[in-house]
Design an enzyme around this catalytic site. Structure first.
Site: not given
Length: 223
Positions: A31, A58, A60, A63, A114, A204
């Protein structure tokens, strides 16, 4: 298929590629987020793609419909497996995004990040719980003809029951022993998979582990 997509949230391109090469035997895809794309652009995506795993962009996108469609067309050459748009951009925007996507590209809509909880949503004028908002936006994404949505592990079970053939991306995952960081609504990878997640996004807990390969292997072993 291994559902784990590693979030390559490293600022340096060489370090990101080196990490991907190390753990590629224990993950199913990579990703690349907005920070990566803004720093490294098409070149960076092409370089990471050489690792040989599917790419999840990713971005997002959010518009007016025409602009989002143009952005989708501009990334055709990168051949992403998955691209995100924001469900809150509305049905017309999502319809145009899907129409402009590559033939083999899944377009999934981000519902509620999240990092947000109910009080954060209320501050933006959204009534009801984050759970209710996810369900509303999931229904809208399905009506718009998208492939699926992005949601937390807390909602994926109910969304899966409502949208049987949907494609569900779950970020914010933390192994049982890991710190939550800035994720307020995290669950474990196994919990998300059991609830119906198609893709498990993990960053992470792998990328910042002392031994990323061992960490990736351990997570893979729980699925």
């Amino acid at each position: 298929m291994n559902p784990i997509y590693l979030a390559l949230d490293l600022p340096r391109l060489d370090a990101a590629i080196a990490l991907a090469q190390k753990v590629k035997g224990h993950i199913g895809g990579l990703k690349l987020g907005l920070e990566f794309f803004c720093a490294h652009g098409h070149h960076g995506v092409h370089e990471v793609a050489k690792v040989g795993l599917p790419i999840f962009l990713d971005l997002k996108l959010h518009d007016i419909p025409n602009t989002v469609a143009g952005a989708m067309q501009a990334i055709h050459v990168l051949e992403p497996a998955i691209v995100t748009v924001h469900a809150s951009g509305g049905r017309a925007m999502m319809e145009d995004a899907k129409a402009a996507a590559g033939e083999h590209c899944k377009v999934v809509a981000v519902t509620v990040l999240t990092s947000l909880d109910d009080s954060d949503l209320a501050a933006t004028g959204v009534g009801g719980s984050s759970h209710d908002q996810v369900l509303r936006l999931a229904d809208l994404a399905a009506e718009a003809g998208l492939d699926g949505i992005v949601c937390s592990g807390h909602e994926v079970g109910e969304v899966h029951r409502r949208w049987k053939n949907g494609y569900f991306v779950v970020p914010g995952l933390r192994p049982a022993e890991a710190a939550l960081g800035d994720q307020k609504r995290a669950v474990t990878p196994r919990q998300a998979r059991d609830a119906g997640a198609s893709v498990l996004v993990i960053g992470r807990p792998i990328s910042r582990a002392e031994d990323p390969v061992a960490a990736a292997r351990a997570i893979e072993g729980t699925l």
